[in-house]
Design a protein around this motif. Structure first.
Motif, PDB file in Angstrom:
ATOM      1  N   THR A  58       0.838  -1.189   0.000  1.00 41.83           N
ATOM      2  CA  THR A  58       0.000   0.000   0.000  1.00 41.83           C
ATOM      3  C   THR A  58       0.879   1.246   0.000  1.00 41.83           C
ATOM      4  O   THR A  58       2.090   1.182   0.257  1.00 41.83           O
ATOM      5  N   GLU A  61       2.450   1.572   3.369  1.00 43.46           N
ATOM      6  CA  GLU A  61       3.595   0.685   3.572  1.00 43.46           C
ATOM      7  C   GLU A  61       4.822   1.195   2.820  1.00 43.46           C
ATOM      8  O   GLU A  61       5.946   1.126   3.336  1.00 43.46           O
ATOM      9  N   LYS A  99       2.329   4.777  -6.946  1.00 36.75           N
ATOM     10  CA  LYS A  99       2.265   4.596  -5.500  1.00 36.75           C
ATOM     11  C   LYS A  99       3.519   5.111  -4.810  1.00 36.75           C
ATOM     12  O   LYS A  99       3.448   5.687  -3.714  1.00 36.75           O
TER      13      LYS A  99
END
Length: 241
Positions: A58, A61, A99
């Motif tokens: 994620t 993370e 991300k």
């Protein structure tokens, strides 16, 4: 300086990790399996291995891993197997770059973080009026439809060009475009250009993986090199002998 490397277990990624450590840089590598690095890397005090699937992590993370990093390098690519080319995740590189950039922004670093993406000369820099023949445009268009990794490489670079852009507060970037990749044991002379000087389809050049790793390491550690190429998509060729 600390660099986070994704795609570190690939043929170019391993070379990049070694190049950075040899320059005295600390390296963190997110890997799906251990035991792929040589003894120099695994025994180096400035090397940290994080066992995880970067695509499945994620943003939160990833934020834990990018915090304190001055640079991020992506040598991610699709495995050259039927499953690797046509299976999921189709947008491995694009999703990971997105991300990672979101993770960096969430940490609010004091200085801009450098993002260096290993891309491909088959992808045009749409910020420039690069000359591409009609025949090559046709072939690339067909490959874009039939070979998902090309589209992934294009979208990853486009994310950096259009979403991060040239004046981002916390991120700077460069996308390195090698031509046909070959293996060599040592760094050799190479040439850099803002755009391709030959056809990637009909007259490809050669670029050794170790030269790509060397140039990516230069971008992340040498301020003059970064000033010259940041926000661009430099093309790298081995210099003809």
């Amino acid at each position: 300086m600390t660099t986070l490397v994704v795609g570190a277990t690939g043929a170019t990624g391993r070379l990049l990790v070694e190049q950075l450590l040899q320059r005295g840089e600390a390296v963190k590598a997110i890997v799906r399996r251990t035991g792929t690095f040589n003894e120099f890397i695994t025994s180096h005090p400035d090397f940290t291995e994080i066992l995880a699937s970067v695509h499945d992590m994620t943003v939160g993370e990833l934020a834990q891993q990018v915090e304190g990093c001055n640079a991020i390098a992506s040598c991610l690519g699709h495995n050259i197997t039927f499953k690797g080319v046509f299976g999921k995740p189709r947008l491995l590189v694009t999703d990971t770059i997105r991300k990672l950039c979101e993770a960096v922004q969430s940490t609010n670093p004091a200085q801009p973080v450098r993002v260096v993406l290993m891309n491909t000369v088959g992808n045009s820099n749409r910020d420039l009026a690069e000359k591409v023949s009609f025949a090559q445009r046709c072939v690339i268009g067909l490959l874009r439809i039939t070979v998902p990794p090309l589209r992934d490489n294009e979208q990853a670079a486009d994310y950096l060009r259009t979403r991060i852009g040239q004046n981002h507060e916390t991120l700077q970037w460069a996308a390195v475009r090698p031509d046909a990749l070959i293996d060599e044991s040592e760094v050799t002379a190479y040439d850099l250009y803002p755009s391709p000087i030959r056809s990637a389809i009909f007259n490809p050049g050669k670029t050794s993986r170790i030269n790509v790793a060397h140039f990516m390491a230069e971008l992340m550690t040498d301020q003059e090199t970064w000033n010259q190429w940041q926000g661009q998509m430099p093309v790298i060729y081995n210099r003809p002998e």
